[in-house]
Design a protein around this motif. Structure first.
Motif, PDB file in Angstrom:
ATOM      1  N   LEU A 199      39.710  31.483  56.887  1.00 22.04           N
ATOM      2  CA  LEU A 199      39.842  32.666  56.033  1.00 22.04           C
ATOM      3  C   LEU A 199      38.574  32.854  55.212  1.00 22.04           C
ATOM      4  CD1 LEU A 199      43.451  32.328  54.518  1.00 22.04           C
ATOM      5  CD2 LEU A 199      42.756  33.563  56.578  1.00 22.04           C
ATOM      6  N   ASP A 200      38.282  34.102  54.870  1.00 22.27           N
ATOM      7  CA  ASP A 200      37.162  34.413  53.987  1.00 22.27           C
ATOM      8  C   ASP A 200      37.696  34.451  52.559  1.00 22.27           C
ATOM      9  OD1 ASP A 200      34.977  35.357  52.625  1.00 22.27           O
ATOM     10  OD2 ASP A 200      34.496  36.955  54.060  1.00 22.27           O
ATOM     11  N   ILE A 201      37.796  33.284  51.954  1.00 25.54           N
ATOM     12  CA  ILE A 201      38.405  33.198  50.629  1.00 25.54           C
ATOM     13  C   ILE A 201      37.486  33.786  49.564  1.00 25.54           C
ATOM     14  CG2 ILE A 201      39.259  31.568  48.883  1.00 25.54           C
ATOM     15  CD1 ILE A 201      40.419  29.919  51.108  1.00 25.54           C
ATOM     16  N   ASP A 202      36.185  33.736  49.771  1.00 28.43           N
ATOM     17  CA  ASP A 202      35.270  34.385  48.830  1.00 28.43           C
ATOM     18  C   ASP A 202      35.564  35.891  48.761  1.00 28.43           C
ATOM     19  OD1 ASP A 202      33.907  32.067  48.133  1.00 28.43           O
ATOM     20  OD2 ASP A 202      32.451  32.290  49.760  1.00 28.43           O
ATOM     21  N   ARG A 203      35.767  36.490  49.902  1.00 27.97           N
ATOM     22  CA  ARG A 203      36.069  37.919  49.922  1.00 27.97           C
ATOM     23  C   ARG A 203      37.439  38.204  49.313  1.00 27.97           C
ATOM     24  NH1 ARG A 203      34.974  41.837  55.192  1.00 27.97           N
ATOM     25  NH2 ARG A 203      34.899  43.807  54.004  1.00 27.97           N
ATOM     26  N   LEU A 204      38.397  37.301  49.556  1.00 21.07           N
ATOM     27  CA  LEU A 204      39.716  37.447  48.952  1.00 21.07           C
ATOM     28  C   LEU A 204      39.612  37.428  47.433  1.00 21.07           C
ATOM     29  CD1 LEU A 204      42.824  37.485  49.071  1.00 21.07           C
ATOM     30  CD2 LEU A 204      42.760  34.997  49.312  1.00 21.07           C
ATOM     31  N   LEU A 205      38.811  36.537  46.898  1.00 19.33           N
ATOM     32  CA  LEU A 205      38.633  36.477  45.455  1.00 19.33           C
ATOM     33  C   LEU A 205      37.965  37.737  44.923  1.00 19.33           C
ATOM     34  CD1 LEU A 205      37.536  32.749  45.051  1.00 19.33           C
ATOM     35  CD2 LEU A 205      39.629  33.791  44.169  1.00 19.33           C
ATOM     36  N   ALA A 206      36.995  38.235  45.634  1.00 19.07           N
ATOM     37  CA  ALA A 206      36.288  39.436  45.184  1.00 19.07           C
ATOM     38  C   ALA A 206      37.223  40.643  45.131  1.00 19.07           C
ATOM     39  CB  ALA A 206      35.100  39.715  46.098  1.00 19.07           C
ATOM     40  N   MET A 207      38.066  40.788  46.138  1.00 20.16           N
ATOM     41  CA  MET A 207      38.931  41.970  46.182  1.00 20.16           C
ATOM     42  C   MET A 207      40.143  41.844  45.266  1.00 20.16           C
ATOM     43  SD  MET A 207      40.941  41.636  49.869  1.00 20.16           S
ATOM     44  CE  MET A 207      39.464  42.075  50.745  1.00 20.16           C
ATOM     45  N   SER A 208      40.417  40.640  44.758  1.00 17.22           N
ATOM     46  CA  SER A 208      41.594  40.458  43.909  1.00 17.22           C
ATOM     47  C   SER A 208      41.260  40.435  42.425  1.00 17.22           C
ATOM     48  CB  SER A 208      42.320  39.159  44.294  1.00 17.22           C
ATOM     49  OG  SER A 208      41.498  38.029  44.060  1.00 17.22           O
ATOM     50  N   ALA A 209      40.011  40.692  42.054  1.00 19.12           N
ATOM     51  CA  ALA A 209      39.645  40.734  40.640  1.00 19.12           C
ATOM     52  C   ALA A 209      40.327  41.924  39.975  1.00 19.12           C
ATOM     53  CB  ALA A 209      38.129  40.826  40.491  1.00 19.12           C
ATOM     54  N   LEU A 210      40.925  41.694  38.824  1.00 18.50           N
ATOM     55  CA  LEU A 210      41.647  42.749  38.109  1.00 18.50           C
ATOM     56  C   LEU A 210      40.780  43.319  36.996  1.00 18.50           C
ATOM     57  CD1 LEU A 210      45.210  41.152  37.716  1.00 18.50           C
ATOM     58  CD2 LEU A 210      44.345  42.611  39.559  1.00 18.50           C
ATOM     59  N   ASP A 211      40.721  44.635  36.922  1.00 15.57           N
ATOM     60  CA  ASP A 211      39.994  45.290  35.828  1.00 15.57           C
ATOM     61  C   ASP A 211      40.797  45.251  34.535  1.00 15.57           C
ATOM     62  OD1 ASP A 211      37.865  45.963  37.526  1.00 15.57           O
ATOM     63  OD2 ASP A 211      38.872  47.808  38.175  1.00 15.57           O
ATOM     64  N   THR A 212      42.111  45.433  34.653  1.00 19.45           N
ATOM     65  CA  THR A 212      42.989  45.419  33.486  1.00 19.45           C
ATOM     66  C   THR A 212      44.284  44.700  33.857  1.00 19.45           C
ATOM     67  OG1 THR A 212      43.963  47.554  34.089  1.00 19.45           O
ATOM     68  CG2 THR A 212      42.074  47.592  32.573  1.00 19.45           C
ATOM     69  N   LEU A 213      45.024  44.310  32.840  1.00 22.02           N
ATOM     70  CA  LEU A 213      46.346  43.746  33.031  1.00 22.02           C
ATOM     71  C   LEU A 213      47.387  44.765  32.582  1.00 22.02           C
ATOM     72  CD1 LEU A 213      45.880  40.066  31.755  1.00 22.02           C
ATOM     73  CD2 LEU A 213      45.753  40.941  34.091  1.00 22.02           C
ATOM     74  N   PRO A 214      48.545  44.778  33.224  1.00 25.86           N
ATOM     75  CA  PRO A 214      49.549  45.784  32.891  1.00 25.86           C
ATOM     76  C   PRO A 214      50.079  45.602  31.470  1.00 25.86           C
ATOM     77  CG  PRO A 214      50.499  44.110  34.316  1.00 25.86           C
ATOM     78  CD  PRO A 214      49.030  43.844  34.259  1.00 25.86           C
ATOM     79  N   ALA A 215      50.400  46.727  30.827  1.00 26.00           N
ATOM     80  CA  ALA A 215      50.934  46.684  29.468  1.00 26.00           C
ATOM     81  C   ALA A 215      52.404  46.305  29.501  1.00 26.00           C
ATOM     82  CB  ALA A 215      50.751  48.032  28.785  1.00 26.00           C
ATOM     83  N   GLY A 216      52.801  45.473  28.569  1.00 25.37           N
ATOM     84  CA  GLY A 216      54.200  45.082  28.491  1.00 25.37           C
ATOM     85  C   GLY A 216      54.496  44.356  27.194  1.00 25.37           C
ATOM     86  N   GLN A 217      55.783  44.202  26.907  1.00 25.96           N
ATOM     87  CA  GLN A 217      56.197  43.537  25.683  1.00 25.96           C
ATOM     88  C   GLN A 217      57.510  42.815  25.932  1.00 25.96           C
ATOM     89  OE1 GLN A 217      56.460  46.123  22.299  1.00 25.96           O
ATOM     90  NE2 GLN A 217      56.919  44.475  20.860  1.00 25.96           N
ATOM     91  N   MET A 218      57.582  41.573  25.473  1.00 23.76           N
ATOM     92  CA  MET A 218      58.808  40.809  25.606  1.00 23.76           C
ATOM     93  C   MET A 218      59.855  41.317  24.624  1.00 23.76           C
ATOM     94  SD  MET A 218      58.732  38.538  27.989  1.00 23.76           S
ATOM     95  CE  MET A 218      60.077  37.447  27.499  1.00 23.76           C
ATOM     96  N   PRO A 219      61.118  41.331  25.023  1.00 28.43           N
ATOM     97  CA  PRO A 219      62.180  41.721  24.092  1.00 28.43           C
ATOM     98  C   PRO A 219      62.369  40.637  23.038  1.00 28.43           C
ATOM     99  CG  PRO A 219      63.115  40.943  26.153  1.00 28.43           C
ATOM    100  CD  PRO A 219      61.640  40.998  26.354  1.00 28.43           C
ATOM    101  N   PRO A 220      63.021  40.978  21.934  1.00 25.91           N
ATOM    102  CA  PRO A 220      63.203  39.986  20.861  1.00 25.91           C
ATOM    103  C   PRO A 220      64.006  38.776  21.327  1.00 25.91           C
ATOM    104  CG  PRO A 220      63.732  42.207  20.087  1.00 25.91           C
ATOM    105  CD  PRO A 220      63.569  42.293  21.574  1.00 25.91           C
ATOM    106  N   LEU A 221      63.625  37.608  20.835  1.00 23.99           N
ATOM    107  CA  LEU A 221      64.361  36.380  21.113  1.00 23.99           C
ATOM    108  C   LEU A 221      65.645  36.358  20.283  1.00 23.99           C
ATOM    109  CD1 LEU A 221      61.423  33.804  20.989  1.00 23.99           C
ATOM    110  CD2 LEU A 221      62.714  34.479  23.023  1.00 23.99           C
ATOM    111  N   PRO A 222      66.589  35.488  20.667  1.00 20.99           N
ATOM    112  CA  PRO A 222      67.769  35.306  19.804  1.00 20.99           C
ATOM    113  C   PRO A 222      67.348  34.910  18.391  1.00 20.99           C
ATOM    114  CG  PRO A 222      68.111  34.246  21.921  1.00 20.99           C
ATOM    115  CD  PRO A 222      66.678  34.693  21.887  1.00 20.99           C
TER     116      PRO A 222
END
Length: 460
Positions: free
Chosen positions: A221-244
């Motif tokens: 496998l071309d793992i170098d290419r796999l790493l290059a194409m899987s780089a994320l520009d941003t992470l999805p926005a989210g928020q955990m609900p309140p704990l007990p």
């Protein structure tokens, strides 16, 4: 080798059985061997694949389930896990567009990839095919133009000559890079049985062949290419609900049944309990003679039917659970836990084994799945995990059925594509003990734990 650049991709397939799990485990080894901090994940509610992810990588896998988890919560769980890693390898479920019903944008690998902003690497079977493989890939590309299929991996191809033919066809007709091939494997076959894979925790896993497989993938496998194409520009926005509320949870101790008979727990549910201030103490209903000193007990899913003779013979443990119930310690049994808390279990051979006997009912193993799939359960009255009228989202996956004169606690409903597929009733509670076939992810609404915690606090 920690990095500020985050990577993630969804390893999807054309169908179940195309080799996603084996390849996921090999990639976890290959990436870890490069010094990368890996974070495994799984689309959907599966416990078995995630167990193997953890056994091979040493990192608890993250279930990314769009039916049980609200979008914001799922995104927040993904962000939290990835912040402690360099790359997330997310194994898809079934085929790329297979989800809940016929909607490809609901609970499918494709939908999750778009939600998280992750590229898709498509696994296709290269056995006994040549140019026609391009038609398969092209169909998956054109089915949803909004989805990014960033690369293709061809499975079950030993010959480089055969591989080059497949690679040329895909890249010529589909204009998508082929990242390599996976030869047929023998030393890393995954054992299976009636509920799918054999759980990784049921036997000692030999890591050597998996690490060798990861080394082999460095060459095919071309793992170098796999790493290059899987780089994320941003992470999805989210928020955990309140704990007990801390006043409910702080200082409580939960006894967690954990052995070859009871092993189905979502790591993020366990983390949520710990974050709330609850101490988790594991014990084995198979081998221990007593329960730990605790304020609450949880018997999760697993394979009690495969260990029924040992569970039944461990009379001191059965008596200890009965005594805990009589003292009012709140006990939750989930699927396999329900079977254990009943009076007895009849296995597939027709042999009967006495169980704990807290719940008046018996489990009987069948030869096919019973009420399989996602469902919603609405409480008919107040229970440990839901007040009257509240609903829980989960899934059922079992070959047994529970026969009981006890009144059911939940009205259960399965819908698909907007139509009701089935209605039934389930879940049974006696005193502070609740048993149900429904598998739940606590992060969907942590407040569901409040009743359980109040019962524990009250008993304490």
């Amino acid at each position: 080798m920690a990095s500020t650049q985050k990577h993630a991709f969804v390893l999807a397939g054309t169908s179940s059985g195309c080799g996603k799990t084996t390849l996921t485990l090999g990639l976890l080894c290959a990436l870890a061997a490069r010094g990368l901090r890996v974070q495994p994940g799984k689309v959907g509610p599966d416990y078995l694949d995630t167990g193997w992810h953890q056994a091979i990588s040493g990192v608890p896998s993250c279930n990314l389930d769009s039916f049980m988890l609200p979008e914001s919560t799922l995104n927040a769980l993904f962000r939290r896990r990835l912040m402690q890693a360099d790359i997330a390898v997310i194994e898809g479920v079934m085929g790329l567009y297979d989800g809940y019903g016929s909607d490809p944008n609901y609970c499918s690998s494709a939908a999750l990839a778009k939600q998280l902003g992750c590229p898709v690497v498509l696994v296709v079977d290269g056995k006994a095919v040549s140019t026609s493989i391009a038609a398969t890939v092209l169909g998956f590309q054109q089915f949803d133009p909004a989805l990014t299929i960033a690369g293709v991996i061809v499975n079950r191809v030993n010959s480089d000559t055969h591989y080059q033919l497949l690679k040329h066809a895909i890249e010529h007709y589909c204009r998508v890079p082929v990242l390599g091939r996976v030869p047929v494997q023998s030393g890393v076959a995954l054992p299976s049985r009636h509920l799918g894979l054999v759980g990784a925790g049921e036997r000692a896993v030999d890591l050597a062949p998996w690490r060798a497989f990861g080394q082999q993938l460095e060459h095919t496998l071309d793992i170098d290419r796999l790493l290059a194409m899987s780089a994320l520009d941003t992470l999805p926005a989210g928020q955990m609900p309140p704990l007990p509320a801390p006043g409910l949870a702080d200082g409580l101790t939960l006894g967690l049944a954990q052995d070859a008979a009871f092993s189905f727990y979502y790591p993020d549910s366990l983390a949520l309990l710990a974050d709330a201030g609850i101490s988790l103490v594991s014990f084995s209903p198979l081998h221990d003679r007593q329960i730990p000193d605790c304020d609450m007990l949880w018997f999760g899913g697993g394979y009690p039917e495969l260990h029924a003779d040992t569970l039944s013979a461990n009379q001191p443990m059965r008596q200890a659970v009965q005594d805990a119930h009589r003292r009012g310690i709140p006990i939750y049994g989930e699927c396999g836990g329900l079977m254990y808390l009943g009076q007895g279990l009849t296995d597939a051979d027709g042999d009967y084994f006495a169980m704990v006997g807290v719940l008046d009912g018996e489990s009987h193993m069948g030869d096919r799945l019973t009420r399989f799939g996602y469902c919603e359960a609405t409480a008919r009255q107040d229970t440990l995990l839901a007040a009257a009228g509240e609903s829980l989202r989960g899934h059922e996956f079992h070959y047994s059925d529970f026969t009981t004169p006890l009144p059911p606690q939940f009205d259960c409903l399965k819908t698909r594509d907007g139509s009701i597929q089935r209605r039934w009733q389930g879940g049974w509670q006696v005193g502070n003990t609740l048993g149900s076939y429904l598998h739940l992810h606590f992060a969907q609404r942590p407040a569901m734990l409040n009743g359980w915690l109040r019962a524990a606090r009250s008993h304490r």
